[in-house]
Structure formats: C-alpha cells, structure tokens
Design an enzyme around this catalytic site. Structure first.
Site, PDB file in Angstrom:
ATOM      1  N   SER A 168       0.854  -1.200   0.000  1.00 52.34           N
ATOM      2  CA  SER A 168       0.000   0.000   0.000  1.00 52.34           C
ATOM      3  C   SER A 168       0.884   1.242   0.000  1.00 52.34           C
ATOM      4  O   SER A 168       2.030   1.192   0.480  1.00 52.34           O
ATOM      5  CB  SER A 168      -0.872  -0.004   1.251  1.00 52.34           C
TER       6      SER A 168
ATOM      7  N   TYR B 267      -1.806  -0.905  10.619  1.00 44.48           N
ATOM      8  CA  TYR B 267      -1.872  -1.203   9.180  1.00 44.48           C
ATOM      9  C   TYR B 267      -0.645  -0.640   8.471  1.00 44.48           C
ATOM     10  O   TYR B 267      -0.008  -1.332   7.678  1.00 44.48           O
ATOM     11  CB  TYR B 267      -3.155  -0.605   8.594  1.00 44.48           C
TER      12      TYR B 267
HETATM   13  N1  LIG Z   1      -8.722  -1.026  -1.470  1.00 49.43           N
HETATM   14  C1  LIG Z   1      -7.773  -0.140  -1.308  1.00 49.43           C
HETATM   15  O1  LIG Z   1      -7.993   1.096  -1.411  1.00 49.43           O
HETATM   16  C2  LIG Z   1      -6.356  -0.584  -1.031  1.00 49.43           C
HETATM   17  C3  LIG Z   1      -5.331   0.371  -1.090  1.00 49.43           C
HETATM   18  C4  LIG Z   1      -4.032  -0.045  -0.858  1.00 49.43           C
HETATM   19  C5  LIG Z   1      -3.739  -1.368  -0.579  1.00 49.43           C
HETATM   20  N2  LIG Z   1      -4.751  -2.256  -0.496  1.00 49.43           N
HETATM   21  C6  LIG Z   1      -4.385  -3.647  -0.180  1.00 49.43           C
HETATM   22  O2  LIG Z   1      -4.931  -4.500  -1.173  1.00 49.43           O
HETATM   23  C7  LIG Z   1      -5.257  -5.757  -0.609  1.00 49.43           C
HETATM   24  C8  LIG Z   1      -6.708  -6.085  -0.933  1.00 49.43           C
HETATM   25  O3  LIG Z   1      -7.515  -5.064  -0.401  1.00 49.43           O
HETATM   26  P1  LIG Z   1      -9.061  -4.883  -0.768  1.00 49.43           P
HETATM   27  O4  LIG Z   1      -9.392  -3.464  -0.541  1.00 49.43           O
HETATM   28  O5  LIG Z   1      -9.320  -5.532  -2.081  1.00 49.43           O
HETATM   29  O6  LIG Z   1      -9.687  -5.699   0.453  1.00 49.43           O
HETATM   30  P2  LIG Z   1     -11.087  -6.437   0.653  1.00 49.43           P
HETATM   31  O7  LIG Z   1     -12.042  -6.156  -0.451  1.00 49.43           O
HETATM   32  O8  LIG Z   1     -11.487  -6.151   2.046  1.00 49.43           O
HETATM   33  O9  LIG Z   1     -10.625  -7.945   0.525  1.00 49.43           O
HETATM   34  C9  LIG Z   1      -9.769  -8.508   1.445  1.00 49.43           C
HETATM   35  C10 LIG Z   1      -9.565  -9.946   1.066  1.00 49.43           C
HETATM   36  O10 LIG Z   1      -8.658 -10.541   2.006  1.00 49.43           O
HETATM   37  C11 LIG Z   1      -9.260 -11.720   2.498  1.00 49.43           C
HETATM   38  N3  LIG Z   1      -8.814 -11.965   3.868  1.00 49.43           N
HETATM   39  C12 LIG Z   1      -8.723 -11.090   4.896  1.00 49.43           C
HETATM   40  N4  LIG Z   1      -8.299 -11.703   6.001  1.00 49.43           N
HETATM   41  C13 LIG Z   1      -8.129 -13.013   5.673  1.00 49.43           C
HETATM   42  C14 LIG Z   1      -7.733 -14.165   6.382  1.00 49.43           C
HETATM   43  N5  LIG Z   1      -7.407 -14.119   7.678  1.00 49.43           N
HETATM   44  N6  LIG Z   1      -7.675 -15.343   5.721  1.00 49.43           N
HETATM   45  C15 LIG Z   1      -8.011 -15.423   4.418  1.00 49.43           C
HETATM   46  N7  LIG Z   1      -8.405 -14.367   3.689  1.00 49.43           N
HETATM   47  C16 LIG Z   1      -8.458 -13.184   4.312  1.00 49.43           C
HETATM   48  C17 LIG Z   1     -10.754 -11.493   2.444  1.00 49.43           C
HETATM   49  O11 LIG Z   1     -11.399 -12.748   2.408  1.00 49.43           O
HETATM   50  P3  LIG Z   1     -12.866 -13.007   3.039  1.00 49.43           P
HETATM   51  O12 LIG Z   1     -13.662 -11.752   2.804  1.00 49.43           O
HETATM   52  O13 LIG Z   1     -13.350 -14.174   2.244  1.00 49.43           O
HETATM   53  O14 LIG Z   1     -12.650 -13.299   4.453  1.00 49.43           O
HETATM   54  C18 LIG Z   1     -10.872 -10.735   1.124  1.00 49.43           C
HETATM   55  O15 LIG Z   1     -10.889 -11.627   0.047  1.00 49.43           O
HETATM   56  C19 LIG Z   1      -4.990  -5.648   0.892  1.00 49.43           C
HETATM   57  O16 LIG Z   1      -3.744  -6.199   1.192  1.00 49.43           O
HETATM   58  C20 LIG Z   1      -4.993  -4.152   1.131  1.00 49.43           C
HETATM   59  O17 LIG Z   1      -4.208  -3.773   2.239  1.00 49.43           O
HETATM   60  C21 LIG Z   1      -6.058  -1.905  -0.716  1.00 49.43           C
END
Ligand SMILES: NC(=O)c1ccc[n+]([C@@H]2O[C@H](COP(=O)([O-])OP(=O)(O)OC[C@H]3O[C@@H](n4cnc5c(N)ncnc54)[C@H](OP(=O)(O)O)[C@@H]3O)[C@@H](O)[C@H]2O)c1
Length: 195
Positions: free
Chosen positions: A141, A154
C-alpha cells in the site's frame, strides 16, 4: 500477457483487488487457486473466472492466520495442479486506530494477517516456486511509506511487508524466483458477488 499453463495462487480472491485480479488473469488463460474465508464469495468469483476461458479455478476456503490452513493451501494447490508459478499475497485487513485509541488485539490481528501469514505462505510455497522459477507479488500500500496516525498498525504492517519483499527478492534471486510488490493508493472496489 499470456498465462497459459501457469498456476497462479491468489489470496483474498473473494473480494476487492484480489477478485478483480483473479478475473483479469483468468482472461489470460491462467489456472487459478483462489483463497478466502467466505466460501460463497469465492465460488461466485470462480464462476466469473470459469466464464473467461473455460478453465475451472480451484477455490480454497481458508484462514491465513491459521498455520494449518496455510500449509493446506499450498498442498491443495500442488495436489490439484501439480505446480505453482505465481503467488499473489493480496489478502489484507485495515483496522483503524493509533496509540491513543487502539489496543494490542488490533495490532496482533493486523500483523497476523498482513505480515505473518505472508511470511508463512511464501515460506511454504518457496520450494515449488524454485522448481517453476516462478514469482511472488505482494500487495502492499502507499501507506507503507506515508505516515498517518489513523491506522498505525496497518501502516507498519505494510512497511514490514515492503522490507520482506526486498529481503525475499534478495534471497530467492539466485534460485530464479522474482519477488516484487505493488503499492496501490485508494482503490474503488467493485462488488462482483452482487452483479
Ligand atoms: N482497497 C484499497 O484502497 C487498497 C489500497 C491499498 C492497498 N490495499 C491492499 O490490497 C489488498 C486487498 O484489499 P481490498 O481493498 O481488495 O480488500 P477487501 O475487499 O477487504 O478484501 C480482502 C480480502 O482478504 C481476504 N482476507 C482477509 N483476512 C483473511 C484471512 N485471515 N484469511 C483469508 N483471507 C483473508 C478477504 O477474504 P474473506 O472476505 O473471504 O474473508 C478478502 O478476500 C490488501 O492487502 C490491502 O491492504 C487496498
């Protein structure tokens, strides 16, 4: 890009960036292992992926903070596809709070999910990645390098992840395995399961 005959394991594939990545890569003919905790969401993303090129993804319902689950993820992938070419460590959680308004439970949960599980899964996958001369992509991130008091645990988990990426890249380069990260800013999330 062509992923024909390449096996790609994506964590956090049941929603958000991981789901979008899975669907995108399925269009490049990859064989996918999709990991998440919510079985129904995973299944729905699997259907999207199947529609791309007719290749059935393997869905693995697992909690990455459970060590036995992490080992099972790699075992099921290898048992099913026989190889692993790409590991995408995407799963992550954000829990808000700083020193004045959080607690050690928040710290432990964030670090367990965003860093410890990545270390463990990459470690278990390493022999297979060396065999395929594959690669790892860690989803970090912009928060890793931009200090903010809103979600300290985080931010430091992502800073640790960046350093892990560099150390792992250094260790595995002689084996022909590349390790890189992507560091997104805010990403607008599409809800695939409701489409
Ligand atoms: N969205 C943003 O703006 C953003 C910006 C920068 C970086 N990121 C990074 O991008 C990545 C994805 O983010 P996102 O926004 O797409 O998140 P999201 O929609 O909340 O999805 C998170 C995913 O991680 C899985 N997960 C979480 N804890 C878990 C665990 N203990 N075991 C197995 N699976 C787990 C969830 O699975 P379940 O729901 O099935 O439990 C879900 O599939 C993350 O690493 C986040 O830090 C996101």
């Amino acid at each position: 890009m062509d992923f024909q005959d390449k096996v790609v394991l994506i964590t956090g594939a049941s929603s958000g960036i991981g789901a979008a990545t899975a669907i995108y890569i399925s269009k490049q003919s990859a064989k996918l292992a999709l990991v998440g905790r919510k079985a129904n969401n995973l299944k729905a993303i699997g259907v999207y992926c199947l529609k791309s090129k007719g290749i059935q993804p393997l869905t693995i319902t697992a909690d990455l903070t459970e060590e036995a689950d992490v080992e099972r993820i790699v075992k099921e992938t290898i048992d099913h596809f026989g190889r692993l070419d790409v590991l995408i460590n995407n799963a992550g959680i954000v829990l808000m709070g700083g020193l004045k308004n959080s607690n050690m439970e928040i710290y432990d949960k964030v670090m367990a999910t965003n860093m410890r599980s990545v270390y463990h899964l990459t470690m278990v996958a390493t022999p297979h990645l060396i065999e395929s001369k594959g690669c790892v992509v860690n989803v970090s991130s912009v928060s890793s390098t931009m200090p903010s008091s809103m979600s300290i645990a985080y931010n430091i988990s992502k800073a640790a992840l960046d350093h892990f990426t560099k150390c792992a890249a250094l260790e595995l380069a002689p084996d022909g395995v590349r390790v890189n990260s992507v560091n997104p800013g805010f990403v607008k999330i599409q809800t695939y399961t409701k489409m």
